[in-house]
Motif scaffolding. Structure first.
Motif, PDB file in Angstrom:
ATOM      1  N   SER A 206     -29.269 -31.242 -15.785  1.00 20.78           N
ATOM      2  CA  SER A 206     -28.911 -32.642 -15.570  1.00 20.78           C
ATOM      3  C   SER A 206     -29.910 -33.348 -14.664  1.00 20.78           C
ATOM      4  O   SER A 206     -29.801 -34.565 -14.463  1.00 20.78           O
TER       5      SER A 206
ATOM      6  N   VAL B 173     -33.950 -42.032 -16.159  1.00 27.18           N
ATOM      7  CA  VAL B 173     -32.542 -41.694 -16.364  1.00 27.18           C
ATOM      8  C   VAL B 173     -32.290 -41.804 -17.858  1.00 27.18           C
ATOM      9  O   VAL B 173     -32.604 -42.834 -18.480  1.00 27.18           O
ATOM     10  N   GLY B 174     -31.731 -40.748 -18.442  1.00 26.23           N
ATOM     11  CA  GLY B 174     -31.490 -40.757 -19.887  1.00 26.23           C
ATOM     12  C   GLY B 174     -31.068 -39.381 -20.351  1.00 26.23           C
ATOM     13  O   GLY B 174     -30.556 -38.569 -19.560  1.00 26.23           O
TER      14      GLY B 174
ATOM     15  N   CYS C  45     -22.635 -41.135 -17.786  1.00 22.36           N
ATOM     16  CA  CYS C  45     -23.114 -39.772 -17.525  1.00 22.36           C
ATOM     17  C   CYS C  45     -22.159 -39.038 -16.612  1.00 22.36           C
ATOM     18  O   CYS C  45     -22.261 -37.830 -16.445  1.00 22.36           O
TER      19      CYS C  45
ATOM     20  N   ILE D 134     -35.202 -36.045 -23.740  1.00 25.67           N
ATOM     21  CA  ILE D 134     -36.279 -36.984 -23.376  1.00 25.67           C
ATOM     22  C   ILE D 134     -36.676 -36.777 -21.914  1.00 25.67           C
ATOM     23  O   ILE D 134     -37.866 -36.792 -21.569  1.00 25.67           O
TER      24      ILE D 134
ATOM     25  N   PHE E   7     -29.406 -46.865 -21.972  1.00 30.09           N
ATOM     26  CA  PHE E   7     -28.661 -48.041 -22.417  1.00 30.09           C
ATOM     27  C   PHE E   7     -27.329 -48.218 -21.710  1.00 30.09           C
ATOM     28  O   PHE E   7     -26.773 -49.310 -21.695  1.00 30.09           O
TER      29      PHE E   7
ATOM     30  N   ASN F 177     -23.896 -32.054 -13.817  1.00 27.83           N
ATOM     31  CA  ASN F 177     -23.912 -33.358 -13.153  1.00 27.83           C
ATOM     32  C   ASN F 177     -22.715 -33.465 -12.204  1.00 27.83           C
ATOM     33  O   ASN F 177     -22.821 -33.214 -11.030  1.00 27.83           O
TER      34      ASN F 177
ATOM     35  N   VAL G  94     -43.581 -45.805 -23.124  1.00 23.57           N
ATOM     36  CA  VAL G  94     -43.271 -44.730 -22.172  1.00 23.57           C
ATOM     37  C   VAL G  94     -44.485 -43.810 -22.010  1.00 23.57           C
ATOM     38  O   VAL G  94     -44.880 -43.464 -20.891  1.00 23.57           O
TER      39      VAL G  94
ATOM     40  N   TYR H 125     -39.079 -33.993 -21.430  1.00 21.87           N
ATOM     41  CA  TYR H 125     -40.409 -34.410 -21.902  1.00 21.87           C
ATOM     42  C   TYR H 125     -41.097 -35.311 -20.849  1.00 21.87           C
ATOM     43  O   TYR H 125     -42.285 -35.146 -20.540  1.00 21.87           O
TER      44      TYR H 125
HETATM   45  P1  NAD Z   1     -32.370 -41.820 -24.112  1.00 19.11           P
HETATM   46  O1  NAD Z   1     -32.885 -40.555 -23.534  1.00 19.11           O
HETATM   47  O2  NAD Z   1     -32.296 -41.955 -25.581  1.00 19.11           O
HETATM   48  O3  NAD Z   1     -33.248 -43.058 -23.598  1.00 19.11           O
HETATM   49  C1  NAD Z   1     -33.571 -43.218 -22.242  1.00 19.11           C
HETATM   50  C2  NAD Z   1     -34.918 -43.948 -22.140  1.00 19.11           C
HETATM   51  O4  NAD Z   1     -35.929 -43.133 -22.739  1.00 19.11           O
HETATM   52  C3  NAD Z   1     -34.923 -45.288 -22.866  1.00 19.11           C
HETATM   53  O5  NAD Z   1     -35.607 -46.223 -22.066  1.00 19.11           O
HETATM   54  C4  NAD Z   1     -35.677 -44.983 -24.149  1.00 19.11           C
HETATM   55  O6  NAD Z   1     -36.406 -46.068 -24.640  1.00 19.11           O
HETATM   56  C5  NAD Z   1     -36.626 -43.872 -23.737  1.00 19.11           C
HETATM   57  N1  NAD Z   1     -36.949 -42.971 -24.856  1.00 19.11           N
HETATM   58  C6  NAD Z   1     -36.157 -42.687 -25.929  1.00 19.11           C
HETATM   59  N2  NAD Z   1     -36.786 -41.835 -26.761  1.00 19.11           N
HETATM   60  C7  NAD Z   1     -37.991 -41.581 -26.210  1.00 19.11           C
HETATM   61  C8  NAD Z   1     -39.092 -40.756 -26.612  1.00 19.11           C
HETATM   62  N3  NAD Z   1     -39.058 -40.036 -27.728  1.00 19.11           N
HETATM   63  N4  NAD Z   1     -40.169 -40.711 -25.824  1.00 19.11           N
HETATM   64  C9  NAD Z   1     -40.212 -41.424 -24.681  1.00 19.11           C
HETATM   65  N5  NAD Z   1     -39.204 -42.227 -24.256  1.00 19.11           N
HETATM   66  C10 NAD Z   1     -38.097 -42.299 -25.010  1.00 19.11           C
HETATM   67  O7  NAD Z   1     -30.927 -42.059 -23.434  1.00 19.11           O
HETATM   68  P2  NAD Z   1     -29.856 -43.160 -23.800  1.00 19.11           P
HETATM   69  O8  NAD Z   1     -29.243 -42.822 -25.116  1.00 19.11           O
HETATM   70  O9  NAD Z   1     -30.418 -44.525 -23.607  1.00 19.11           O
HETATM   71  O10 NAD Z   1     -28.801 -42.927 -22.634  1.00 19.11           O
HETATM   72  C11 NAD Z   1     -27.775 -41.975 -22.682  1.00 19.11           C
HETATM   73  C12 NAD Z   1     -28.172 -40.715 -21.960  1.00 19.11           C
HETATM   74  O11 NAD Z   1     -28.486 -41.014 -20.605  1.00 19.11           O
HETATM   75  C13 NAD Z   1     -27.041 -39.702 -21.886  1.00 19.11           C
HETATM   76  O12 NAD Z   1     -27.561 -38.441 -22.130  1.00 19.11           O
HETATM   77  C14 NAD Z   1     -26.541 -39.820 -20.458  1.00 19.11           C
HETATM   78  O13 NAD Z   1     -25.914 -38.680 -19.937  1.00 19.11           O
HETATM   79  C15 NAD Z   1     -27.813 -40.114 -19.742  1.00 19.11           C
HETATM   80  N6  NAD Z   1     -27.574 -40.709 -18.440  1.00 19.11           N
HETATM   81  C16 NAD Z   1     -27.749 -39.911 -17.354  1.00 19.11           C
HETATM   82  C17 NAD Z   1     -27.492 -40.418 -16.095  1.00 19.11           C
HETATM   83  C18 NAD Z   1     -27.658 -39.559 -14.881  1.00 19.11           C
HETATM   84  O14 NAD Z   1     -27.686 -40.095 -13.795  1.00 19.11           O
HETATM   85  N7  NAD Z   1     -27.791 -38.252 -15.001  1.00 19.11           N
HETATM   86  C19 NAD Z   1     -27.089 -41.753 -15.949  1.00 19.11           C
HETATM   87  C20 NAD Z   1     -26.946 -42.540 -17.095  1.00 19.11           C
HETATM   88  C21 NAD Z   1     -27.194 -41.993 -18.344  1.00 19.11           C
END
Ligand code: NAD
Length: 509
Positions: A465, A233-234, A290, A238, A158, A420, A218, A241
């Motif tokens: 990371s 990215v997230g 991040c 997750i 997000f 990171n 997903v 997984y």
């Molecule tokens: P998130 O992991 O909750 O969600 C990321 C994506 O995964 C979304 O599209 C979401 O719909 C999907 N998702 C969520 N739960 C899922 C599940 N149980 N099974 C499958 N898919 C699922 O992350 P967020 O809260 O949207 O973003 C914040 C996180 O992203 C922070 O940890 C941040 O550090 C990380 N981030 C990392 C980078 C990087 O480059 N390392 C960049 C930006 C953000």
């Protein structure tokens, strides 16, 4: 109005499949907030496995024709897309700010960082150029090329709804792949609009698709045999997984995950420079980056005291507000659940014994009393065993840790489970050089708090990371979205070697 009635009256978003907006068919919706107001303003459809499969099928169908286009022609679409991004910058930034909460200037800045990857992708003909070796053996030549994979998927967080998708799809597309993007369900409008702009830029229908959804969508992407590669990215939980499931299904996966970025402040650092740096790096975008600095490691008590003394008045002057307020420097966090989680960490920090110097709980913005605002928070005397140190809080909370000496500081950074970004503030070239060389992190800054590589370098952390072998964008991006083929040729000529049954030394085919 009760919650259900209120939800049914808000705008319903869609998917984008085969060059048009497609309404959701699953009957399941997610809430999209305006975080400044703290209320649901839109609903996003959450795709079923079948709807996701239909987007994958569309992308698979579009692949043969798109991949057969000369790279220069694919690059030309990106030239036009870049122009459209510039012309529609205000509208796109507003979409980002109204769903994410970050200030308009910050939203524009993030779109520009994505746009730089689009610019890099414009040069794809050069980037895909292979290698040629003449006469590797008598009458034998060898050449290598990189070919597209097929359908690629992107799953994005997000916090950067424009930039992070643009870390992925521009390079994936110009390399000749087709794409299914599953953006964050919390702020999906900008990615949908970007897909429309790609069509306007000349991208054939079906090449870029956007499926909104949650775990169901997903999982469908991770297990469908037609999807060749997944960029994620997230968060780390997750991401791990995604990596395990995607690779178990034979896919190439890169998963860029969570972080706890440390900024080491040496006794000889320019403290004014360090305080300004940490102000922007810890609280910009309400700490929802991040690469945000969430830990300040002061080497000795004197720099710690000086840093805190300089920082606190700046935080009192920091203007917190809605994106509609042009003077605002820090917006709200993404939604009420995030506010609650961050405030919970502040409570834990106090209970764990850290010294709370500035408490962001209960931050109020006039006219936006129900907004998801958390004020700038600072903890001092944080210890490495505390959860506010070990966990990624992902909010405007800075932990100051005091290290006895440089070795303790660098070991602290390197021992954290995340790797990171990491930065050092010093005037000592020797310390800076040693830190850059030894620290266990993927992106390092010297007197630069957020060392985000530009588009022509690659972005990626170490340890938990990043899962996978490739960082994102730059050369690594081109490699991730292509596979290497090497061709060895011999033409009928006077040179005859007869049948060969054994490997021979180089040059003797
Ligand atoms: P998130 O992991 O909750 O969600 C990321 C994506 O995964 C979304 O599209 C979401 O719909 C999907 N998702 C969520 N739960 C899922 C599940 N149980 N099974 C499958 N898919 C699922 O992350 P967020 O809260 O949207 O973003 C914040 C996180 O992203 C922070 O940890 C941040 O550090 C990380 N981030 C990392 C980078 C990087 O480059 N390392 C960049 C930006 C953000």
């Amino acid at each position: 109005m009760n919650r259900e009635a209120a939800a049914s009256s808000v705008e319903k978003l869609s998917h984008y499949i085969g060059g048009r907006r497609v309404p959701g068919a699953s009957g399941r919706f997610g809430d999209v907030y305006d975080p400044a107001v703290g209320a649901v303003t839109k609903q996003v459809p959450l795709a079923s496995a079948d709807e996701t499969a239909s987007a994958i099928a569309t992308a698979a169908e579009a692949f043969p024709e798109w991949s057969a286009q000369p790279p220069a022609r694919r690059g030309r679409v990106m030239f036009a897309f870049r122009d459209l991004l510039m012309r529609n910058m205000d509208e796109l930034a507003k979409l980002v700010s109204s769903e994410h909460g970050k200030t308009l200037e910050d939203a524009k800045g993030s779109i520009t960082r994505g746009l730089e990857v689009v610019e890099y992708a414009c040069g794809i003909s050069e980037l895909l150029k292979g290698a040629y070796s003449e006469s590797v053996a008598g009458g034998v030549d060898s050449w290598s090329t990189r070919q597209p994979l097929g359908v690629c998927a992107g799953i994005t967080p997000f916090n950067f709804p424009a930039m992070v998708p643009m870390w992925m799809f521009p390079l994936a597309l110009v390399c000749g792949n087709t794409f299914v993007l599953k953006p964050s369900e919390r702020d999906p409008s900008c990615p949908l609009r970007m897909a429309e702009l790609l069509r306007e830029a000349g991208l054939p229908d079906g090449v870029m698709n956007v499926v909104n959804g949650d775990k169901e969508a997903v999982d469908a992407l991770l297990t469908d045999a037609r999807v060749q590669a997944v960029s994620f990215v997230g968060s780390t939980a997750i991401g791990e997984y995604i990596y395990r499931t995607g690779t178990a299904h034979g896919k190439r996966v890169q998963a860029l995950c969570g972080a706890k970025n440390h900024m080491v402040v040496m006794p000889d650092a320019d403290i004014d420079q360090a305080a300004d740096a940490v102000l922007g790096a810890a609280y910009g975008s309400a700490g929802e980056r991040c690469m945000a600095v969430s830990v300040g490691v002061a080497v000795g008590d004197a720099p710690a005291d000086a840093l805190v003394e300089k920082l606190l008045p700046k935080l009192d002057a920091l203007k917190v507000g809605a994106h509609t307020d042009e003077a605002a420097e820090m917006g709200p966090v993404i939604n009420p659940a995030a506010k609650e989680r961050i405030e919970g960490y502040i409570e834990k920090g106090v209970a764990e014994g850290a010294k709370l110097l500035r408490d962001g709980r209960g931050e109020q913005v006039k006219g936006f009393e129900s907004g998801c605002f958390v004020g700038a928070t600072v903890f001092d005397h944080v210890k490495t065993g505390m959860s506010i140190y070990t966990d990624e809080i992902f909010g405007p909370v800075l932990c100051v840790v005091r290290a006895g000496d440089y070795e303790e500081a660098i070991n602290m950074v390197s021992s954290h489970e995340y790797g990171n970004g990491a930065a050092i503030f010093t005037r000592d070239g020797d310390a800076a050089r040693d830190f850059a060389h030894r620290v266990q992190a993927g992106m390092v800054g010297v007197n630069v708090p957020i060392p985000v590589p530009l588009a022509f370098h690659s972005f990626g952390g170490w340890k938990r990371s990043l899962f996978g072998d490739h960082a994102i964008h730059g050369r690594e991006g081109v490699h991730f979205y292509t596979k290497l083929k090497t061709v060895t040729t011999r033409w009928p000529s006077g040179i005859r070697s007869g049948a060969v049954f054994n490997f021979k030394a180089g040059g003797e085919h």
